[in-house]
Motif scaffolding. Sequence first.
Motif, short mmCIF file in Angstrom:
data_model
loop_
_atom_site.label_atom_id
_atom_site.label_comp_id
_atom_site.label_asym_id
_atom_site.label_seq_id
_atom_site.Cartn_x
_atom_site.Cartn_y
_atom_site.Cartn_z
N ILE A 29 0.85 -1.18 0.00
CA ILE A 29 0.00 0.00 0.00
C ILE A 29 0.90 1.24 0.00
N THR A 30 0.69 2.13 -0.99
CA THR A 30 1.50 3.34 -1.06
C THR A 30 0.71 4.61 -0.79
N VAL A 34 -8.77 -6.27 -0.36
CA VAL A 34 -7.65 -6.69 0.46
C VAL A 34 -8.14 -7.80 1.36
N LYS A 35 -7.55 -8.98 1.22
CA LYS A 35 -8.02 -10.14 1.97
C LYS A 35 -7.15 -10.46 3.17
N ALA A 36 -5.92 -9.94 3.21
CA ALA A 36 -5.06 -10.19 4.36
C ALA A 36 -3.86 -9.25 4.31
N VAL A 37 -3.30 -8.98 5.47
CA VAL A 37 -2.03 -8.28 5.57
C VAL A 37 -0.97 -9.36 5.74
N VAL A 38 0.09 -9.29 4.94
CA VAL A 38 1.18 -10.25 5.02
C VAL A 38 2.18 -9.74 6.06
N VAL A 39 2.45 -10.56 7.07
CA VAL A 39 3.41 -10.18 8.10
C VAL A 39 4.78 -10.69 7.65
N GLY A 49 -11.33 4.58 13.87
CA GLY A 49 -11.13 3.27 14.48
C GLY A 49 -11.99 2.19 13.88
N GLU A 50 -12.61 2.46 12.74
CA GLU A 50 -13.49 1.48 12.11
C GLU A 50 -12.73 0.47 11.25
N SER A 51 -11.50 0.79 10.85
CA SER A 51 -10.71 -0.11 10.01
C SER A 51 -9.23 0.10 10.32
N PRO A 52 -8.78 -0.34 11.47
CA PRO A 52 -7.41 -0.02 11.89
C PRO A 52 -6.33 -0.93 11.31
N PHE A 53 -6.71 -1.91 10.50
CA PHE A 53 -5.73 -2.91 10.11
C PHE A 53 -4.91 -2.55 8.88
N LEU A 54 -5.23 -1.49 8.14
CA LEU A 54 -4.49 -1.13 6.93
C LEU A 54 -3.73 0.17 7.13
N LYS A 55 -2.49 0.18 6.63
CA LYS A 55 -1.71 1.42 6.67
C LYS A 55 -0.72 1.42 5.52
N ILE A 56 -0.22 2.59 5.20
CA ILE A 56 0.78 2.72 4.14
C ILE A 56 1.99 1.88 4.52
N GLY A 57 2.49 1.12 3.56
CA GLY A 57 3.64 0.25 3.78
C GLY A 57 3.27 -1.20 4.04
N ASP A 58 1.99 -1.48 4.31
CA ASP A 58 1.57 -2.87 4.52
C ASP A 58 1.68 -3.66 3.23
#
Length: 123
Positions: free
Chosen positions: A63-64, A115-120, A77-86
């Motif tokens: 995500i850029t 977006v279905k998942a954030v890759v750790v 606080g409704e969608s805290p799981f996405l941020k730039i760089g994820d």
Amino acid sequence: MPKKPAIFTPDGAVVCKKVPTIDHIKPAGSSLLVEMLNADEILNTNFYISEDTESVGPPQAYITAIGPGLKAMIDKGESPFLKIGDRVLLQGNYVPVPNWDDCARKRGLVEFHNVKAVVVEKK
């Protein structure tokens, strides 16, 4: 250098005398601007893998930029799981955007529900 053509309205008025160059892309609404990973990056190899190779799994991207609608949701606080760089796994297609700065990766716009998942990633 050839002149860039003017842009006109249907009645003939000039909107702008030349088409300006692109500086950057800002996503609208709840869209995300993502930079797609190449197949060799997804497979974590130094070998070059052609673009026309069969899929190597779900599309992955970084995500850029985040659109203002999604930014407002994050701020509330409704969608805290996405941020730039994820790094994210995507479902479906993306809308390609112009390559304004000769980036080696493709870029595109996706809706946040694709977006279905954030890759750790390992540190």
